[in-house]
Design an enzyme around this catalytic site. Structure first.
Site, short mmCIF file in Angstrom:
data_model
loop_
_atom_site.label_atom_id
_atom_site.label_comp_id
_atom_site.label_asym_id
_atom_site.label_seq_id
_atom_site.Cartn_x
_atom_site.Cartn_y
_atom_site.Cartn_z
N GLU A 141 4.20 60.16 37.82
CA GLU A 141 5.05 60.18 36.62
C GLU A 141 6.46 59.73 36.97
OE1 GLU A 141 7.08 63.44 33.62
OE2 GLU A 141 5.59 64.09 35.08
N ASP A 168 8.11 56.37 35.44
CA ASP A 168 9.36 56.47 34.69
C ASP A 168 10.36 55.42 35.16
OD1 ASP A 168 11.39 58.05 32.98
OD2 ASP A 168 12.31 58.07 34.97
N ASP A 178 3.95 62.58 29.56
CA ASP A 178 3.89 62.51 31.02
C ASP A 178 2.82 61.53 31.51
OD1 ASP A 178 5.83 64.46 31.15
OD2 ASP A 178 4.47 66.07 31.76
N GLU A 230 3.52 57.77 31.65
CA GLU A 230 4.30 57.35 32.81
C GLU A 230 3.49 57.42 34.10
OE1 GLU A 230 8.88 58.21 31.54
OE2 GLU A 230 7.74 59.92 32.31
#
Length: 226
Positions: free
Chosen positions: A44, A48, A117, A120
């Protein structure tokens, strides 16, 4: 058969390492129950960073006359939680989630957080397995069209109330009134004061979200939005 052929067929992926995808959808609860010492959080983090970079690049090229501040606000709109949740549902990613808690016991905040979440973490897995070019094409297909359509996911009410107050030399102050809940699922209640007069309260999953909610309430009380 591997991890989930439906996933790979759906997105035309020829996996080099299926373990990345197993990890991308492994919630911490599942890892704990099955004695696994990792979950999707590291992917994640990676996803991101990739998402922010690629969206930033697209906006930079699409809007050559925009300054840093305006570009930052635009990017926030397309990488905020509401946007990630829509992307995740659009792709059907929650269908692949591995979780070991009763979904009926999850709070709304937790469901929203997990849904965003895994978008990502999936990007992180794609990047490690398929490389930068594939990941960029994937993001372009899913996200860039929303940018071209100028879709709004995030309303920056704090900036709007600040602009209103700056012109009138009004002082703004936010104050935390209440904070409750367990560490992974908290609710914050913030108040906004204009020249020390309370103009609204708002709640959110974090302080920034609660401040946005309070700013929205103040704008409504000032009849600046409805």
């Amino acid at each position: 058969m591997g991890f989930n052929m439906n996933l790979f067929e759906k997105f035309s992926i020829e996996p080099n390492n299926e373990d990345y995808y197993k990890l991308a959808f492994m919630h911490g609860s599942y890892a704990t129950v099955h004695g696994i010492d990792y979950d999707y959080e590291r992917l994640e983090f990676l996803g991101d960073s990739i998402l922010n970079m690629l969206v930033s690049e697209y906006l930079y090229k699409k809007y050559p006359k925009y300054g840093e501040g305006k570009l930052t606000k635009l990017r926030a709109n397309y990488v905020c939680q509401a946007a990630l949740i829509e992307y995740s549902h659009e792709l059907g990613l929650p269908d692949f989630l591995k979780i070991s808690v009763d979904e009926m016991s999850l709070t709304d905040n937790e469901v929203l957080s997990i849904t965003s979440d895994i978008f990502e973490s999936f990007l992180g897995a794609l990047f490690l397995d398929q490389g930068f070019a594939f990941t960029k094409r994937f993001i372009a297909k899913i996200i860039f069209r929303h940018i071209d359509e100028e879709k709004i996911y995030f309303h920056d009410y704090k900036s709007k109330i600040k602009e209103y107050c700056d012109v009138r030399e009004i002082k703004i102050r936010y104050e935390l009134l209440e904070e409750h809940g367990v560490p992974h699922d908290k609710t914050f209640i913030m108040a906004i004061y204009l020249d020390e007069e309370e103009m609204g309260c708002g709640k959110g999953r974090n302080k920034k979200e609660a401040e946005q909610s309070a700013a929205k309430k103040a704008l409504q009380n000032l009849d600046l939005i409805w």
